[in-house]
Motif scaffolding. Structure first.
Motif, PDB file in Angstrom:
ATOM      1  N   ILE A  73      -9.143   2.393  -2.655  1.00 34.68           N
ATOM      2  CA  ILE A  73      -8.052   3.080  -3.341  1.00 34.68           C
ATOM      3  C   ILE A  73      -6.743   2.394  -2.978  1.00 34.68           C
ATOM      4  O   ILE A  73      -6.455   2.182  -1.792  1.00 34.68           O
ATOM      5  CB  ILE A  73      -7.998   4.566  -2.906  1.00 34.68           C
ATOM      6  CG1 ILE A  73      -9.348   5.248  -3.146  1.00 34.68           C
ATOM      7  CG2 ILE A  73      -6.891   5.305  -3.609  1.00 34.68           C
ATOM      8  CD1 ILE A  73      -9.474   6.622  -2.523  1.00 34.68           C
ATOM      9  N   LEU A 131     -10.158   0.658  -7.662  1.00 34.43           N
ATOM     10  CA  LEU A 131     -10.710   1.863  -8.287  1.00 34.43           C
ATOM     11  C   LEU A 131     -11.489   1.563  -9.561  1.00 34.43           C
ATOM     12  O   LEU A 131     -12.255   2.417 -10.036  1.00 34.43           O
ATOM     13  CB  LEU A 131      -9.588   2.858  -8.592  1.00 34.43           C
ATOM     14  CG  LEU A 131      -9.164   3.759  -7.423  1.00 34.43           C
ATOM     15  CD1 LEU A 131      -7.942   4.570  -7.776  1.00 34.43           C
ATOM     16  CD2 LEU A 131     -10.305   4.675  -7.018  1.00 34.43           C
ATOM     17  N   PHE A 177      -6.759   9.485  -2.233  1.00 37.55           N
ATOM     18  CA  PHE A 177      -7.242   9.634  -3.599  1.00 37.55           C
ATOM     19  C   PHE A 177      -6.297  10.503  -4.436  1.00 37.55           C
ATOM     20  O   PHE A 177      -5.986  10.170  -5.586  1.00 37.55           O
ATOM     21  CB  PHE A 177      -8.645  10.249  -3.591  1.00 37.55           C
ATOM     22  CG  PHE A 177      -9.281  10.323  -4.956  1.00 37.55           C
ATOM     23  CD1 PHE A 177      -9.892   9.215  -5.510  1.00 37.55           C
ATOM     24  CD2 PHE A 177      -9.240  11.501  -5.705  1.00 37.55           C
ATOM     25  CE1 PHE A 177     -10.463   9.265  -6.770  1.00 37.55           C
ATOM     26  CE2 PHE A 177      -9.807  11.567  -6.964  1.00 37.55           C
ATOM     27  CZ  PHE A 177     -10.423  10.452  -7.502  1.00 37.55           C
ATOM     28  N   THR A 222      -2.947   8.876  -5.801  1.00 39.33           N
ATOM     29  CA  THR A 222      -3.029   7.676  -6.639  1.00 39.33           C
ATOM     30  C   THR A 222      -2.381   7.934  -7.988  1.00 39.33           C
ATOM     31  O   THR A 222      -2.714   8.884  -8.699  1.00 39.33           O
ATOM     32  CB  THR A 222      -4.498   7.269  -6.832  1.00 39.33           C
ATOM     33  OG1 THR A 222      -5.093   7.081  -5.541  1.00 39.33           O
ATOM     34  CG2 THR A 222      -4.590   5.983  -7.622  1.00 39.33           C
TER      35      THR A 222
END
Length: 972
Positions: free
Chosen positions: A836, A840, A881, A884
């Motif tokens: 990440i 991804l 996560f 992002t």
């Protein structure tokens, strides 16, 4: 059969009827030799009898026995009954029980019972007093009145008896002792209770109400002239000590007046002059000085100073300096150090005061006791601790004063060089005939003392400056001239300790030039019989002053000759190899012309017996550093090939030994080969202080990709593969392979150890749950991804997809259970986090689409597992996560779908932890994904609300209102 008959008989005592005489026999059998099974059966039967309704009568019967062990058990039974069956007693029963207990204590004392039983009897009185519903006022006076009368005195009649001061004067020694044991046990039990509980405050009120009577008892018993009994006065001091330490706790809460207890200090001080009372009284003052110095008045400190500097104190000092560490002298030493620690500011500020000056002088003298530090000398470590505190106080005062140096600083500072000189003498290595009989604990204590001296030297440099460094340098030359090898070792040790304290290069270069330009290194390899410890410390001085040799390369030849000669001596070889490595790393350019000599020296090294793998690896790394300094990549290839030939011999030996079934010996060769490669890889890293020539780098970028360069890299890869493929179960082997791969990640330009991406890729995916150090292997994959995160090439992106598939395979192998292997589970999530945000796209690949949900489910399980490492790794994974953003639309939409799918479960997992499922130390880590969730996702409040009001919320103590308030605060 006999055992079975015995056990049947034991059980009959309980099941048939209460034959108390038989119970007495059981208690006696408990103290006789017997099998563990029989002892356990007897204990079980007696416990059932104690806890039964008839247990009260059992206690009475047992206390009447002629056997003291049985009487002890009877007293214990009362304590057990009070603790377990208290709630079954009415207030009338409780009152009658108190009379019954007091009567037993009075009877036992009248019968001249032994201390063990009487202490246990005092224990059941304390247990009674500390029951929540008990109201036993003036308990100490009540007990004293009972003793004075010889019978139970009704509580309401206490005022009809003489004053407490008169009562204690009438009591016998045993009555006084028992009263003291009761007072001591009472205050120590109250001290164990939780400060925050309401019940503790009730206990406190009870003991405070007894304080005046306790002080009157202590006033009589602490004074030897009053009791005419050393034993009674010893117990009086111990009781006094317990009450003062408790008073500290109560004084902090402003819940007790210290005055009544402080009145007794002069009596206790007088006991320091009575030889038979010194030990216990010194322990009292040591304890209170250490934990509650504010208890003493200025007058008390002055009286203590007079005592600690008097003629008897000097006699104790003389005893200790002669190496006689008897109990009384050691008690004096502990008291002296406790006084010094408590009064260090005044000692420093009043060094001209005769009492303070004498105490300080004694502190210096205690650094010169006979015997080795820690092994024979038992006081020097405590003494050194005081002087370290003293020195740090001077430094703090110096900084706090600014430009106005305190008037007392000069005189106080004069003690520091004297202390350092005493410490220097104390760290001298004893003769071999002494050290050979040392225990491991003795060696550890001596080593710890030396480490503490290092700390003192580093602190003292702030006060003494470069002068102390130059004094040691001159002392080293003097010791060298006199061939005083152990003195030289101690001096070099002190110089090494000061290496990090020197403010600049020029200040020390003159002294170091005189030392390292002397015959030091020549003498070290000469015919003299020099202790290995002296050689070892001389080698360490090279490591500590590597920067000096980098500036003054004229001293390198004799120094390096000494180091290579030191490789022959096993006790010194490893530190010598370390010094060779650090020297060649720092001085690589200056040593290029000596490369052939180094290669020849390494060949000679290989002919010696017993050379350790670590030694070979460090020397090989040293030579590799010189090769790296050659002017071109082409020039590096031939000498590098020579080094690799040496490594290949170890690999060939490894394979031969493996084929012959000699796995342990093979491991040694295989590990040696990989460690050599690892040190070589580190040596080939571009030094931090080297300016990168981008144009030259571009011109040379193809060298390692051409045939000769590829051949060298091929050799390195082949050797790694051969060793690891045959020893995947060996952790050291696998870790060494990881280290080799990582050495190339740091580099921005091609090099022999900047291996192709596929090498790491292939190595990582070859591991499974049976592979040793799998967590290290996965972390190596993560390190590769991090190195290329900003500009991933096609090869790196392909490796990222391979890594994702591999960690999904590992999750399947663990059946999605992080507890199956917590370290691997956390490493899987750490690797997933490295994907990440730059990798991804691998989540969308057709190879992983079907299995990606398993990763998120696994991460949620890691969040709620009891294992620390997976929980934290999952927290970091989700925090990365969630935050992002600003990715291509096709990736961003997939991320949105994932959060829609797992957001509710994530919220639930976080709430389970924050609501009580996680340790307090984990909350900061768990707060990170929660903060990201709240600030970045619109459905966070809905998910968190559902989790807070779910039936699985871990705590029933949190009200609905508290949940709402918490949710409102975090959503702001």
């Amino acid at each position: 059969m006999a055992a079975n008959d015995g056990s049947h008989h034991v059980d009959q005592v309980y099941t048939a009827s209460y034959d108390f005489a038989e119970a007495e026999k059981l208690v006696q059998r408990l103290y006789l030799p017997g099998s563990p099974q029989e002892v356990s059966r007897i204990e079980n039967v007696l416990q059932r009898m104690q806890r039964s309704p008839q247990g009260w009568q059992l206690a009475d019967v047992l206390l009447q026995s002629r056997d003291s062990k049985v009487r002890f058990f009877g007293a214990l039974t009362f304590t057990i009954k009070i603790k377990l069956d208290w709630d079954s007693l009415s207030s009338e029963d409780a009152a009658l029980l108190l009379d019954r207990l007091l009567l037993w204590v009075v009877r036992l004392v009248s019968a001249a019972e032994g201390a063990l039983v009487l202490r246990k009897a005092c224990g059941f009185l304390v247990s009674y007093l500390l029951r929540p519903s008990v109201s036993w006022e003036l308990c100490v006076r009540h007990l004293l009145c009972c003793f004075a009368v010889g019978d139970v005195v009704p509580h309401q009649a206490l005022s009809q008896h003489p004053p407490t001061a008169e009562l204690v004067g009438r009591l016998s020694q045993l009555q006084l002792l028992t009263s003291l044991w009761f007072c001591t046990g009472l205050i120590e039990e109250v001290s164990k209770t939780d400060n925050a509980s309401v019940q503790t405050h009730r206990y406190h009120d009870r003991v405070v109400s007894d304080l005046d009577d306790v002080v009157l008892l202590l006033q009589h018993t602490v004074n030897v002239e009053s009791t005419q009994s050393i034993r009674v006065s010893e117990e009086g001091i111990k009781c006094y000590q317990s009450w003062v330490i408790y008073a500290h706790r109560a004084w902090i809460d402003k819940a007790i007046e210290l005055g009544p207890l402080q009145v007794l200090v002069p009596i206790a001080l007088n006991n320091l002059t009575i030889p038979d009372m010194f030990d216990v009284t010194a322990e009292f003052f040591t304890d209170v000085l250490t934990n509650f110095p504010a208890f003493f008045s200025i007058s008390d400190f002055e009286s203590l100073a007079t005592t600690l500097s008097g003629s008897s104190a000097q006699a104790y000092i003389a005893t200790l300096r002669a190496g006689d560490f008897d109990a009384e002298a050691m008690a004096f030493a502990r008291l002296l150090f406790a006084y010094g620690d408590a009064f260090v500011q005044d000692l420093a500020g009043k060094v001209e005061d005769p009492y303070s000056s004498q105490i300080m002088r004694q502190m210096v003298e205690l650094l010169s006791c006979e015997g080795s530090a820690g092994a024979e000398d038992e006081v020097c470590s405590q003494c050194l601790e005081f002087w370290t505190t003293f020195t740090e106080f001077l430094i703090d005062s110096l900084y706090a004063a600014g430009d106005e140096i305190p008037f007392w600083m000069k005189n106080a500072r004069e003690y520091v060089p004297e202390v350092i000189e005493a410490c220097w003498k104390k760290i001298l290595m004893p003769a071999c005939d002494i050290t050979t009989v040392w225990s491991p604990e003795d060696r550890a204590s001596f080593s710890a003392f030396r480490s503490d001296v290092e700390d003192l030297l580093q602190s003292s440099f702030t006060l003494l400056g470069i002068d102390i460094f130059e004094q040691f340098a001159n002392l080293a030359l003097e010791s060298l001239s006199n061939r005083a090898w152990l003195q030289l070792e101690a001096t070099l040790f002190c110089l090494n300790a000061l290496s990090d304290s020197l403010p600049d290069e020029e200040s020390s270069d003159g002294a170091l030039s005189r030392l390292f330009g002397s015959s030091l290194f020549v003498d070290m390899v000469g015919p003299h019989s020099i202790p290995s410890k002296t050689r070892q410390t001389a080698v360490s001085s090279i490591t500590n002053y590597t920067a000096f040799f980098e500036r003054h390369t004229e001293f390198l030849p004799p120094m390096l000759n000494f180091l290579f000669e030191s490789l022959k001596a096993p006790p010194v070889a490893n530190v010598a190899a370390k010094a060779i490595y650090s020297t060649c790393w720092a001085c690589r350019k200056s040593l290029v012309t000596e490369l052939t000599t180094f290669l020849r020296q390494y060949e000679i090294l290989l002919t010696w017996d017993g050379v350790e793998a670590t030694t070979k690896a460090k020397v090989m790394g040293a030579i590799a550093a010189i090769i790296q300094a050659l002017p071109s990549d082409e020039a590096q290839m031939d000498p590098l090939n020579i080094l690799l030939l040496f490594v290949e011999k170890d690999v060939q030996s490894f394979i031969s030994l493996m084929n012959a079934g000699h796995h342990e010996e093979a491991q040694t060769h295989g590990l040696c080969a990989l460690r050599c490669l690892s040190y070589m890889g580190k040596a080939f890293q571009l030094p931090d202080d080297v300016t990168i020539d981008l144009e030259a780098e571009a011109r040379l970028s193809t060298v390692w990709g051409q045939s000769r360069g590829e051949l060298i890299q091929g050799k390195i890869i082949e050797m790694i593969d051969k060793v690891t493929s045959l020893m995947k179960g060996n952790g050291d082997i696998m870790e060494a392979a990881c280290q080799i791969l990582r050495t190339g990640y740091k580099e921005s330009a091609p090099g022999p150890f900047v291996l192709p991406i596929f090498v790491t890729e292939r190595f990582v995916v070859s591991g499974d749950l049976h592979t040793a150090r799998l967590d290290n292997i996965l972390d190596t994959a993560g390190a590769l991804l991090s190195r290329h995160a900003n500009s991933p090439t096609h090869a790196v992106s392909s490796a990222a997809l391979t890594f994702l598939n591999h960690l999904l395979r590992l999750i399947r192998m663990m059946e999605g259970n992080p507890s199956a292997d917590p370290e691997v589970a956390s490493s899987c999530l750490n690797l997933a986090e490295k994907l990440i945000p730059n990798y991804l796209h691998t989540f969308l690949d057709v190879q992983t689409q079907n299995d990606i949900p398993a990763l998120f489910v696994f991460s949620l399980r890691c969040l709620v597992t009891a294992e620390l490492m997976p929980k934290r790794a999952a927290s970091y994974f989700w925090a990365s996560f969630i935050q992002t953003r600003e990715l291509p639309e096709e990736i961003q939409s997939v991320l949105y779908e994932i959060m829609q799918t797992y957001g509710s479960q994530l919220s639930y997992a976080l709430i389970i932890n924050i609501g009580g499922g996680a340790a307090r130390s984990d909350l900061d880590v768990l707060a990170e994904p929660l903060k990201k969730l709240v600030s970045l996702h619109p459905r966070a409040k809905t998910w968190l609300t559902e989790a807070l009001w779910s039936e699985s919320f871990p705590s029933q103590k949190v009200s609905a209102a508290e949940k709402r308030i918490w949710l409102q605060k975090i959503m702001k």
